[in-house]
Structure formats: structure tokens, C-alpha cells
Design an enzyme around this catalytic site. Structure first.
Site, PDB file in Angstrom:
ATOM      1  CG  LEU A 140     -10.880  42.432   5.517  1.00 21.39           C
ATOM      2  CD1 LEU A 140      -9.990  41.309   6.025  1.00 21.39           C
ATOM      3  CD2 LEU A 140     -12.219  42.419   6.230  1.00 21.39           C
ATOM      4  CG  ASP A 141     -11.343  49.084   8.578  1.00 23.04           C
ATOM      5  OD1 ASP A 141     -11.763  49.478   7.476  1.00 23.04           O
ATOM      6  OD2 ASP A 141     -11.965  49.243   9.645  1.00 23.04           O
ATOM      7  CD  GLU A 142      -2.693  50.652   7.406  1.00 25.45           C
ATOM      8  OE1 GLU A 142      -1.450  50.626   7.485  1.00 25.45           O
ATOM      9  OE2 GLU A 142      -3.354  51.718   7.329  1.00 25.45           O
ATOM     10  CB  THR A 196      -9.663  44.483  10.068  1.00 25.36           C
ATOM     11  OG1 THR A 196     -10.203  45.575  10.812  1.00 25.36           O
ATOM     12  CG2 THR A 196     -10.555  43.268  10.242  1.00 25.36           C
TER      13      THR A 196
END
Length: 286
Positions: free
Chosen positions: A121-123, A125
Site C-alpha cells: 500500500l502507498d505510505e 494509504t
């Protein structure tokens, strides 16, 4: 008890058991070859014994931080990733990443396991992240990921009122040659499909549920921005940060096939408290 299988004329019982492993159980052929080379497959009477839980040494330095475990068994671990935490180090020497925290969890329990994340997951998110606890699970879940058999559902607060007619965004995504961190919709990009469901509307924003059919970098953020509805807080793609300093994107649900049994495991991750506060502000209640 594959040792009870009928063998063909001239066929050894172990050979029949190995064929059963690959065809009936669906064990990865790579793992079978490795177990054979390491003497990790034995027939004990009618029973087949596999050494699929050998001790594993983590390459990550343990970093102690409270984790929320959403699901766990002998093969899999799913934990909640808070916004602002990276899934793994990116070469800058960080130790406060999710894999370091999982390494600390194993170390605290005395488990000789290494954290193998299946997806990212994005940082900024938040949401559930799936880990394999042994090599068998790692190979099976990697295969499931490549087959797109792992389902991921997200929710997001976006700017503007999303039309109920916006149900599917099918636009290829590629790199933005003018910005190294950005992606963009591009005719020469890779196929990307996002399904959209409108959940709620507010005076100047919407809450949407998003299901990925592909997993391109920043896919949701790029697709929604291209549709004229950038995520609240997503400065990189045109979102305003006055309500939230990072993108309002949360992994709501993760569905994956169990690596041994094959049945689907569904894991839901409740929204973090900051979402309740944001929702009240968007609705004009605070």
C-alpha cells in the site's frame, strides 16, 4: 494420506505422492523440487510428511510498535497498516516500516519466521496488508496475486459530487515524464481498470468505494484525479490538504484464497478515527 494412493505398474509410492502434491493439493512445483533436494519429503507409513515450516531468519531489524492483527493462522498474517507507515524500507535505512514491525512481532513471540509481504500500500494509504508465514504460503499467495485472485476494496473521500453513472474507469496508466513520482493516464501506459461505487455525498465531496481489477502504481489516485475528483488530501494529484494532509484512501477489505485449503478468506479493516472526524467536517457537523 497420499500413501494409500494406487500406484501405476512400476511406479514408486513416493512418486505417486509427489504427483498428488502437485495435482491435487496444488503445491508449487518450485517448492516440491526444493523439498526433494533438502530431503524435506518423507512417507511415514501412509502419511506424507513435508518440512514446510523450517525456521526462517528475518532480513529486517525488529522495530517494536503496537500492531493490529486482523487475521492469522499458521500460513498467513494480515495486519492493519496505518497511514504514514511504509510497507518496507526503500533503501534509505528506515527501520520503522511495517515489515520491521512484523519482524518484531515474531521476535517477541519467539517465532522463527520472516515477514514476507504479498502486496503493498502507498505510505499514506491505510488498510490491511497480507503476509506469508512460510515459503509454501509465499509461493501460493504470489501465484494468486499474479492471477489476480486476491481482491482489494478501498474507500476514499474525493472532491466534488461523483455521478452515479461513473461505475468503471478503464484507462491505461503510465509514468509522467515531467514528474518522477507521478503517474498519469496515457495511451501508451499499461491497462488499468477501477470500479467505482458512490456511497455518500456531502456539500462539496463524495465517499466512494473502489475495487481494483489491476494493480498499477497510484491507480486509484490517478483514475479519480483524471475523472475530475482528486482524493481529498492528495496534493500530488490535485487534491486540497486543508481538511487532511494526506490522501483520504483506506483499504476496506481484502479477500484471498487460503494457500492450503483454497477457500476464500475475507478480512475487513475498520476505518481509522481520523475518518470519522473528516466525515463530520465534510458534512458541516464540526
Amino acid at each position: 494420506m497420499p500413501g494409500k494412493l494406487k500406484t501405476a505398474e512400476g511406479e514408486e509410492r513416493l512418486s505417486a505422492a509427489l504427483a498428488w502434491l502437485e495435482t491435487s493439493l496444488g503445491a508449487p512445483s518450485k517448492l516440491i523440487r526444493k523439498l526433494q533436494a533438502e530431503d524435506g519429503i518423507k512417507l511415514a507409513g501412509d502419511r506424507l510428511r513435508l518440512r514446510i515450516f523450517p525456521p526462517r531468519v528475518s532480513q529486517y531489524t525488529p522495530y517494536w510498535h503496537e500492531l493490529t492483527v486482523l487475521y492469522e493462522d499458521e500460513f498467513c498474517l494480515v495486519v492493519h497498516k496505518p497511514a504514514g507507515v511504509k510497507v518496507h524500507p526503500d533503501g534509505a535505512g528506515q527501520e520503522a516500516t511495517l515489515v520491521n514491525m512484523v519482524a518484531a512481532l515474531y521476535a517477541e513471540r519467539g517465532e522463527q519466521a520472516a515477514p514476507g509481504h504479498i502486496h503493498r500500500l502507498d505510505e499514506y494509504t491505510s488498510g490491511p496488508v497480507l503476509f506469508a508465514k512460510n515459503e509454501y504460503a509465499q509461493l501460493k499467495l504470489d501465484e494468486a496475486m499474479s492471477r489476480k485472485s486476491i481482491g482489494r476494496t478501498y474507500i476514499a473521500f474525493v472532491h466534488g459530487i461523483v455521478s452515479r453513472d461513473l461505475k468503471v474507469i478503464d484507462k491505461p496508466i503510465g509514468r509522467d515524464r515531467h514528474h518522477s513520482q507521478r503517474r498519469r493516464v496515457s495511451p501508451t501506459g499499461k491497462p488499468a481498470i477501477t470500479r467505482v461505487e458512490l456511497l455518500e455525498t456531502y456539500p462539496a465531496a463524495s465517499l466512494v468505494r473502489l475495487t481494483l481489477e489491476t494493480g498499477r502504481t497510484h491507480q486509484i489516485r490517478v483514475h479519480l484525479a483524471d475523472a475530475g475528483h482528486p482524493l481529498i488530501g492528495d496534493k500530488l494529484y490535485g487534491g486540497k490538504t486543508d481538511e487532511l494532509p494526506f490522501q483520504a484512501l483506506h483499504g476496506e477489505r481484502l479477500i484471498f484464497p487460503h494457500p492450503l485449503m483454497g477457500d476464500d478468506i475475507q478480512v475487513d479493516d475498520p476505518t481509522p478515527p481520523v475518518w470519522d472526524r473528516l466525515k463530520k467536517r465534510l458534512a458541516g457537523l464540526s
